[in-house]
Structures are given as C-alpha cells and as structure tokens.
Design a protein around this motif. Structure first.
Motif, PDB file in Angstrom:
ATOM      1  N   VAL A  53       0.963  -1.159   0.158  1.00 25.20           N
ATOM      2  CA  VAL A  53      -0.154   0.020  -0.135  1.00 25.20           C
ATOM      3  C   VAL A  53       0.916   1.308  -0.049  1.00 25.20           C
ATOM      4  O   VAL A  53       1.581   1.418   0.792  1.00 25.20           O
ATOM      5  N   SER A  54       0.577   2.097  -0.932  1.00 24.33           N
ATOM      6  CA  SER A  54       1.529   3.388  -0.874  1.00 24.33           C
ATOM      7  C   SER A  54       0.658   4.440  -0.552  1.00 24.33           C
ATOM      8  O   SER A  54      -0.711   4.789  -1.135  1.00 24.33           O
ATOM      9  N   LEU A  55       0.888   4.895   0.488  1.00 17.98           N
ATOM     10  CA  LEU A  55       0.374   5.957   1.449  1.00 17.98           C
ATOM     11  C   LEU A  55       1.169   7.369   1.832  1.00 17.98           C
ATOM     12  O   LEU A  55       2.263   7.262   2.140  1.00 17.98           O
ATOM     13  N   SER A  56       0.440   8.495   1.405  1.00 16.27           N
ATOM     14  CA  SER A  56       0.953   9.685   1.769  1.00 16.27           C
ATOM     15  C   SER A  56       0.170  10.373   3.017  1.00 16.27           C
ATOM     16  O   SER A  56      -1.132  10.078   3.012  1.00 16.27           O
ATOM     17  N   PHE A  57       0.652  11.080   3.698  1.00 22.93           N
ATOM     18  CA  PHE A  57      -0.042  11.588   4.828  1.00 22.93           C
ATOM     19  C   PHE A  57       0.669  13.221   5.205  1.00 22.93           C
ATOM     20  O   PHE A  57       1.730  13.259   5.041  1.00 22.93           O
ATOM     21  N   VAL A  58      -0.374  13.877   5.777  1.00 25.27           N
ATOM     22  CA  VAL A  58       0.342  14.943   6.450  1.00 25.27           C
ATOM     23  C   VAL A  58       0.893  14.828   7.798  1.00 25.27           C
ATOM     24  O   VAL A  58       0.750  14.012   8.489  1.00 25.27           O
ATOM     25  N   MET A  59       1.842  15.525   7.890  1.00 28.19           N
ATOM     26  CA  MET A  59       3.050  15.353   9.001  1.00 28.19           C
ATOM     27  C   MET A  59       2.202  15.244  10.249  1.00 28.19           C
ATOM     28  O   MET A  59       2.810  14.382  11.170  1.00 28.19           O
ATOM     29  N   THR A  60       1.254  16.172  10.587  1.00 29.56           N
ATOM     30  CA  THR A  60       1.055  16.233  11.970  1.00 29.56           C
ATOM     31  C   THR A  60       0.124  14.829  12.348  1.00 29.56           C
ATOM     32  O   THR A  60       0.206  14.348  13.444  1.00 29.56           O
ATOM     33  N   PHE A  61      -0.472  14.219  11.286  1.00 29.73           N
ATOM     34  CA  PHE A  61      -1.329  13.091  11.386  1.00 29.73           C
ATOM     35  C   PHE A  61      -0.199  11.856  11.675  1.00 29.73           C
ATOM     36  O   PHE A  61      -0.609  11.212  12.407  1.00 29.73           O
ATOM     37  N   GLY A  62       0.705  11.939  10.811  1.00 25.91           N
ATOM     38  CA  GLY A  62       1.595  10.839  10.881  1.00 25.91           C
ATOM     39  C   GLY A  62       2.535  10.752  12.227  1.00 25.91           C
ATOM     40  O   GLY A  62       2.795   9.642  12.569  1.00 25.91           O
ATOM     41  N   LEU A  63       2.378  11.678  12.903  1.00 27.98           N
ATOM     42  CA  LEU A  63       3.105  11.662  14.305  1.00 27.98           C
ATOM     43  C   LEU A  63       2.161  11.024  15.180  1.00 27.98           C
ATOM     44  O   LEU A  63       2.507  10.641  16.238  1.00 27.98           O
ATOM     45  N   SER A  64       0.859  11.580  15.209  1.00 26.98           N
ATOM     46  CA  SER A  64       0.062  11.038  16.254  1.00 26.98           C
ATOM     47  C   SER A  64      -0.671   9.868  16.172  1.00 26.98           C
ATOM     48  O   SER A  64      -0.974   9.186  17.329  1.00 26.98           O
ATOM     49  N   ILE A  65      -1.340   9.703  15.174  1.00 25.76           N
ATOM     50  CA  ILE A  65      -2.335   8.438  14.922  1.00 25.76           C
ATOM     51  C   ILE A  65      -1.753   7.387  13.923  1.00 25.76           C
ATOM     52  O   ILE A  65      -2.119   6.398  14.262  1.00 25.76           O
ATOM     53  N   LEU A  66      -1.125   7.880  12.924  1.00 29.29           N
ATOM     54  CA  LEU A  66      -0.905   6.766  11.844  1.00 29.29           C
ATOM     55  C   LEU A  66      -0.070   5.576  12.110  1.00 29.29           C
ATOM     56  O   LEU A  66      -0.199   4.490  11.877  1.00 29.29           O
ATOM     57  N   PRO A  67       1.012   5.722  13.112  1.00 28.18           N
ATOM     58  CA  PRO A  67       1.827   4.444  13.455  1.00 28.18           C
ATOM     59  C   PRO A  67       0.908   3.309  14.161  1.00 28.18           C
ATOM     60  O   PRO A  67       1.113   2.266  13.771  1.00 28.18           O
ATOM     61  N   GLU A  68       0.136   3.852  15.040  1.00 28.75           N
ATOM     62  CA  GLU A  68      -0.750   3.022  15.646  1.00 28.75           C
ATOM     63  C   GLU A  68      -1.776   2.270  14.791  1.00 28.75           C
ATOM     64  O   GLU A  68      -2.070   1.123  14.827  1.00 28.75           O
ATOM     65  N   LEU A  69      -2.274   3.015  13.714  1.00 30.39           N
ATOM     66  CA  LEU A  69      -3.309   2.595  12.874  1.00 30.39           C
ATOM     67  C   LEU A  69      -2.633   1.392  11.966  1.00 30.39           C
ATOM     68  O   LEU A  69      -3.122   0.345  11.624  1.00 30.39           O
ATOM     69  N   ILE A  70      -1.282   1.658  11.366  1.00 27.71           N
ATOM     70  CA  ILE A  70      -0.394   0.458  10.843  1.00 27.71           C
ATOM     71  C   ILE A  70      -0.171  -0.853  11.611  1.00 27.71           C
ATOM     72  O   ILE A  70      -0.384  -1.635  11.020  1.00 27.71           O
ATOM     73  N   SER A  71       0.163  -0.416  12.810  1.00 27.52           N
ATOM     74  CA  SER A  71       0.354  -1.489  13.653  1.00 27.52           C
ATOM     75  C   SER A  71      -0.785  -2.447  13.906  1.00 27.52           C
ATOM     76  O   SER A  71      -0.758  -3.656  13.895  1.00 27.52           O
ATOM     77  N   ARG A  72      -2.034  -1.739  14.107  1.00 26.70           N
ATOM     78  CA  ARG A  72      -3.198  -2.565  14.075  1.00 26.70           C
ATOM     79  C   ARG A  72      -3.577  -3.377  12.724  1.00 26.70           C
ATOM     80  O   ARG A  72      -3.792  -4.385  12.846  1.00 26.70           O
ATOM     81  N   PHE A  73      -3.313  -2.551  11.771  1.00 30.99           N
ATOM     82  CA  PHE A  73      -3.459  -3.474  10.567  1.00 30.99           C
ATOM     83  C   PHE A  73      -2.512  -4.609  10.243  1.00 30.99           C
ATOM     84  O   PHE A  73      -3.088  -5.614   9.758  1.00 30.99           O
ATOM     85  N   ASN A  74      -1.151  -4.227  10.401  1.00 32.22           N
ATOM     86  CA  ASN A  74      -0.547  -5.248  10.384  1.00 32.22           C
ATOM     87  C   ASN A  74      -0.714  -6.669  11.317  1.00 32.22           C
ATOM     88  O   ASN A  74       0.083  -7.578  10.999  1.00 32.22           O
ATOM     89  N   ARG A  75      -1.174  -6.374  12.531  1.00 37.58           N
ATOM     90  CA  ARG A  75      -1.362  -7.364  13.473  1.00 37.58           C
ATOM     91  C   ARG A  75      -2.521  -8.128  12.842  1.00 37.58           C
ATOM     92  O   ARG A  75      -2.356  -9.667  12.867  1.00 37.58           O
ATOM     93  N   VAL A  76      -3.282  -7.731  11.983  1.00 38.82           N
ATOM     94  CA  VAL A  76      -4.224  -8.685  11.034  1.00 38.82           C
ATOM     95  C   VAL A  76      -3.723  -9.095   9.866  1.00 38.82           C
ATOM     96  O   VAL A  76      -3.669 -10.396   9.512  1.00 38.82           O
TER      97      VAL A  76
END
Length: 291
Positions: free
Chosen positions: A93-116
C-alpha cells in the motif's frame, strides 16, 4: 507493435547506448538494433539521433518515451494486481500523509492493520497538502490521509476525524498562565508556523483572518518538532493540533474559545481509479476504525 519492442525502446532511451542496452536486456546488439529499426519503420519516424556508438532521443523519441513509460507502468500495475488477486494479503500500500497526523495516529493504525495482515507492506510518503494532491493525481500513491482538499476534482475525500487546534506559547509568555484565550489576543505576536503548501499553514492564515489579523510570521518550518522547539525557546507562538512529547515546563497549551479552531482529517483517493486489493483492504480497514 509488441510489448517487447516498447521495453527495448525504453532501455535504449535510458542508456543511450545500444551495447549497454543489449547487455542489460541479455540479447545480441544486432537483434536489438533490428527491433528498434522495425519500431521506427512502423511508427514512420526516427526516434533516435545516432552519434557514433551512442544514441540520443530526438523530439519524436522524447514524446513517445513519455507515453511508453505510462503504458508499461500500467502493464506492470496490472500484473501486480493479478498476483495480489491470488493472495490480496501479501501486496503493498502506497500511502501519503500530512505530517501532524503521521506523528500522532498513523503509526498505531498501521500497527493494528499489520497485526491482522502482517505480510502487507507500506510505502509511506510524508508530504505537504499540495504535494499530496499531485501524488494522488499522478498515481504515485494509492491513498492519502490529508485535510479537506480545496481542489478535489476527480478525488474522493472521506472524513475520518475532527481535531481541535490549540495555541502553544513559551512557558514564560504573558498568556502562559491562562487556560484559554481568544485568537485575536495574539495579533502582533510572532508566529512559528509551517511553510506555504502545508494544510496547517492554510488553516493558520484562515483562522487568524477570522480573528481579524494576519499572522506575523517569524519562522516557517516543515515539522512539528522544529515548530515546538522554536516556541519553547521563546521565539514565538503557534497554532497546531495536540501532540505528545513536549516539555510542559517550557511550552504551554491553551484552548482557543474564539473562533472555533479545528481541522478535519480524511482519507482521499482518485475517484475513477481501481485500487489494488491490498490498498482496498487498508481503505476499508481505516474507514471502519473511525466509523
């Protein structure tokens, strides 16, 4: 005209040398030369200017290369999609993101997804809003996490969250002891903000305008870390979402009572473009997470 001819043409165009191109393609130089000659005969124009053993694309060749690159990329994407259709949980998955969102929420989202779905890989791009729009339209990314796009023709934007924006001031600032303030109270204050093209810069300018003033920009940065360090050093104030990791002894967060300071963050994709199965899987996953 065959697919192989186009691939031969592209390699010669990149190397500008028949011998090097033949070695890269693992074919004989005469066979490569014949293939390019047949292609030029079919097209009715010469694509290269021959200079000794080297070649250079002429104006016809440069124009044709742009189309060939696009066509071969489509074929490559199609092959990848077919492979993923056999097993949609092993793609990327190729994903771009705004910087402030990437710091706060995105790492946890990807972690949850990759657990599944542990075998799905992510190609991440942190970009300003204006660049994100181009990345989507040029098929450089599958999905983007970004604020509401002004120029959203051809794009779909699905709201995920709404975030409050806070004023951050140095701990020795005249307003640091307050819990809240009206944004107009910062008129004339030096602002530490983001460069033009970032969604937070556009929002800062717009909200300050609603408060009746134009922000006096002291410094324009690219990331929250730089902005927060400069604020804590006493160089100015800023308007950004809540973020963790700040030293509360050096920087204070204030709620803004007027005007209403918030931003919307959503997921964006190109309206008429089919996503790869892995990207479709992540799109469904992230929308469900914020439902």
């Amino acid at each position: 005209m065959e697919w192989q001819q186009l691939e031969y043409f592209r390699v010669v165009a990149k190397t500008e040398h028949f011998t090097k191109a033949a070695e890269q393609l693992a074919i004989s130089q005469p066979a490569l030369s014949r293939s390019i000659t047949h292609l030029e005969e079919e097209l009715g124009v010469a694509l290269f200017d021959r200079i000794g053993r080297s070649v250079q694309l002429n104006s016809y060749g440069k124009q044709f290369l742009r189309r060939v690159d696009r066509a071969l990329q489509e074929i490559q994407d199609g092959v990848q999609e077919l492979h993923q259709m056999k097993d949609p949980y092993t793609g990327s998955v190729s994903l771009s993101f705004v910087m402030t969102f990437g710091l706060s929420i995105l790492p946890e989202l990807i972690s949850r997804f990759n657990r599944v779905y542990p075998q799905v890989e992510f190609l991440l791009h942190q970009s300003p809003t204006t660049i994100i729009h181009k990345q989507l339209m040029h098929s450089e990314v599958d999905l983007s996490i970004v604020g509401l796009l002004d120029n959203d023709k051809g794009l779909i934007w699905h709201k995920l969250i709404e975030e409050e924006l806070f004023v951050y001031v140095p701990s020795n600032h005249r307003l640091a002891s307050r819990a809240s303030l009206r944004l107009e109270e910062l008129a004339g204050e030096p602002f530490i903000t983001f460069k033009r093209g970032y969604g937070m810069r556009t929002l800062t300018d717009r909200l300050c305008g609603l408060a009746g003033f134009a922000p006096k920009i002291k410094f324009e940065g690219d990331d929250v870390a730089t902005v927060s360090v400069l604020v804590s050093s006493g160089l100015g104030v800023t308007l950004i979402p809540f973020f963790t990791g700040i030293d509360s002894s050096k920087i204070k967060r204030l709620h803004v009572t007027e005007p209403l300071c918030k931003r919307e963050i959503g997921l964006a994709w190109v309206e008429d473009r089919t996503l790869s199965p892995s990207a479709e899987l992540f799109r469904s996953f992230i929308i469900e997470q914020f439902r």
